[in-house]
Design an enzyme around this catalytic site. Structure first.
Site, mmCIF file in Angstrom:
data_model
loop_
_atom_site.group_PDB
_atom_site.id
_atom_site.type_symbol
_atom_site.label_atom_id
_atom_site.label_comp_id
_atom_site.label_asym_id
_atom_site.label_seq_id
_atom_site.Cartn_x
_atom_site.Cartn_y
_atom_site.Cartn_z
ATOM 1 N N TYR A 182 -11.926 -15.109 3.473
ATOM 2 C CA TYR A 182 -11.002 -14.001 3.719
ATOM 3 C C TYR A 182 -10.574 -13.975 5.185
ATOM 4 O O TYR A 182 -11.420 -14.058 6.087
ATOM 5 C CB TYR A 182 -11.656 -12.659 3.346
ATOM 6 C CG TYR A 182 -10.763 -11.476 3.634
ATOM 7 C CD1 TYR A 182 -9.673 -11.206 2.818
ATOM 8 C CD2 TYR A 182 -10.991 -10.663 4.735
ATOM 9 C CE1 TYR A 182 -8.829 -10.134 3.096
ATOM 10 C CE2 TYR A 182 -10.163 -9.587 5.020
ATOM 11 C CZ TYR A 182 -9.078 -9.331 4.188
ATOM 12 O OH TYR A 182 -8.249 -8.281 4.459
ATOM 13 N N TYR B 298 -2.584 -12.542 3.353
ATOM 14 C CA TYR B 298 -2.287 -12.335 1.935
ATOM 15 C C TYR B 298 -1.070 -13.131 1.449
ATOM 16 O O TYR B 298 -1.184 -14.029 0.624
ATOM 17 C CB TYR B 298 -2.047 -10.843 1.644
ATOM 18 C CG TYR B 298 -3.241 -9.961 1.894
ATOM 19 C CD1 TYR B 298 -4.196 -9.753 0.899
ATOM 20 C CD2 TYR B 298 -3.426 -9.333 3.115
ATOM 21 C CE1 TYR B 298 -5.296 -8.939 1.116
ATOM 22 C CE2 TYR B 298 -4.524 -8.516 3.341
ATOM 23 C CZ TYR B 298 -5.450 -8.323 2.339
ATOM 24 O OH TYR B 298 -6.530 -7.521 2.569
ATOM 25 N N LYS C 99 0.809 -1.214 0.000
ATOM 26 C CA LYS C 99 0.000 0.000 0.000
ATOM 27 C C LYS C 99 0.844 1.268 0.000
ATOM 28 O O LYS C 99 0.362 2.337 -0.379
ATOM 29 C CB LYS C 99 -0.976 -0.005 1.186
ATOM 30 C CG LYS C 99 -1.906 -1.212 1.241
ATOM 31 C CD LYS C 99 -2.566 -1.501 -0.087
ATOM 32 C CE LYS C 99 -3.515 -2.681 -0.135
ATOM 33 N NZ LYS C 99 -3.032 -3.978 0.359
#
Ligand SMILES: *Cc1c(COP(=O)(O)O)cnc(C)c1O
Length: 330
Positions: free
Chosen positions: A260, A286, A49
């Site tokens: 998730y 992730y 990010k």
């Protein structure tokens, strides 16, 4: 506007290292494995990010914003890095987190608090509405909020990964390496969309394989059209006339597990093997899932022994400290 003239706030230490994973490669019996270490990008324990936030915050400052507002899951790396970047840029930060607050602040939630962000907890289904409501309340109080979408995956942030592909291409050329494939965790899409656009512009001929963290290929919520939209909008922002089809995005959706942020055996093994053979940490949500997928594809022979593969480490190691229980039996 070309990439170098877009507003940008420097947050990252670039280039991030490109590292050989000799021991992991030997353990799996080939292919040659390299890792692009965006976990070492320099801000607040790192992650993908940061590349997006450089351009998002550049844009926020250009627009005269005084506070950032964004959203994510409870253990969102994107939210943690937005909070850290806000501090660097002298901006306020409000985070909308989906889920239940942990009993005591842990993992990324602890870091959000240390960076002084205001946390707003809500149900997953209320996330977008809460994001808008928080921005509205701030406007009512005379503040100038800049709203960043989940994952920073719009045409502003995605430019960071177009740039990143040029960076990788140069590193490969310098080291005389021909990469057949880049493997990357894909979720809100900006990273993969940016890399695919970047590959087109930089002339990188290898495949960009997205390991889906939580998105599907089929049905109403199919992910490839989302990736195509992000890539096209980003191309437009940098004055490139590229069009995209769903088939431009290679996506593997075989590793969604129980859902998730619910890691299982595959993530656990990937984290353990990478720590023990390479001294490198992955996150359970992730990068552990994406590496678990890569290891499985190698074992099944779907990725050949003669190939050269770059695994893009997109960060997320602070997640580990919120998921310590998954390693309890060891
Ligand atoms: C957000 C995130 C991703 C996914 O990137 P997208 O651009 O949202 O697809 C991958 N890895 C980590 C650690 C992340 O925080």
């Amino acid at each position: 506007m070309n990439i170098e003239s877009l507003p940008r706030t420097r947050l990252a230490r670039l280039d991030t290292p490109l590292e050989e994973l000799n021991r992991l490669s030997a353990e799996l019996g080939g292919p040659r494995l390299l890792m692009k270490r965006d976990d070492l990008i320099g801000l607040a324990l790192g992650g993908n990010k940061v590349r997006k936030l450089e351009f998002l915050i550049g844009e926020a400052l250009t627009r005269g914003a005084d506070v950032l507002v964004t959203a994510g899951g409870a253990q969102s790396n994107h939210c943690r890095l937005t909070a850290a970047a806000a501090v660097k840029a002298g901006l306020g930060c409000h985070l909308v987190l989906a889920g239940k607050p942990p009993e005591s602040a842990n993992g990324n939630v602890l870091l959000d608090q240390l960076f002084g962000a205001y946390l707003h907890w809500c149900e997953r289904a209320e996330r977008e509405a809460t994001l808008e409501a928080v921005a509205e309340q701030l406007r009512d109080r005379g503040r100038r909020p800049y709203v960043i979408p989940v994952g920073g995956s719009n045409e502003v942030g995605t430019v960071g990964y177009v740039r990143a592909m040029f960076e990788l291409k140069q590193q490969l050329a310098r080291d005389g390496i021909k990469a057949d494939r880049v493997v990357v965790a894909s979720s809100s899409g900006g990273t993969q969309a940016g890399l695919v656009l970047g590959a087109k512009l930089a002339g990188f001929a290898g495949e960009i394989l997205g390991i889906s963290i939580d998105q599907t290929k089929i049905g109403e919520d199919a992910f490839p059209p989302v990736l195509a939209r992000i890539a096209a909008a980003t191309a437009k922002r940098i004055d490139e006339s590229c069009s995209f089809q769903d088939r431009d995005f290679v996506l593997n959706c075989d590793y969604l597990g129980a859902g998730y942020a619910i890691p299982g055996e595959s993530e656990k093994e990937a984290i353990e093997i990478t720590s023990r053979l390479e001294g490198i940490l992955l996150g359970p949500v992730y990068t552990g899932r994406a590496m678990g997928g890569l290891i499985d594809l190698i074992r099944k022979g779907r990725i050949g022994k003669q190939e050269t593969v770059v695994f893009w480490h997109t960060g997320g190691t602070p997640e580990l400290f919120a998921y310590n229980r998954m390693f309890a039996a060891d």
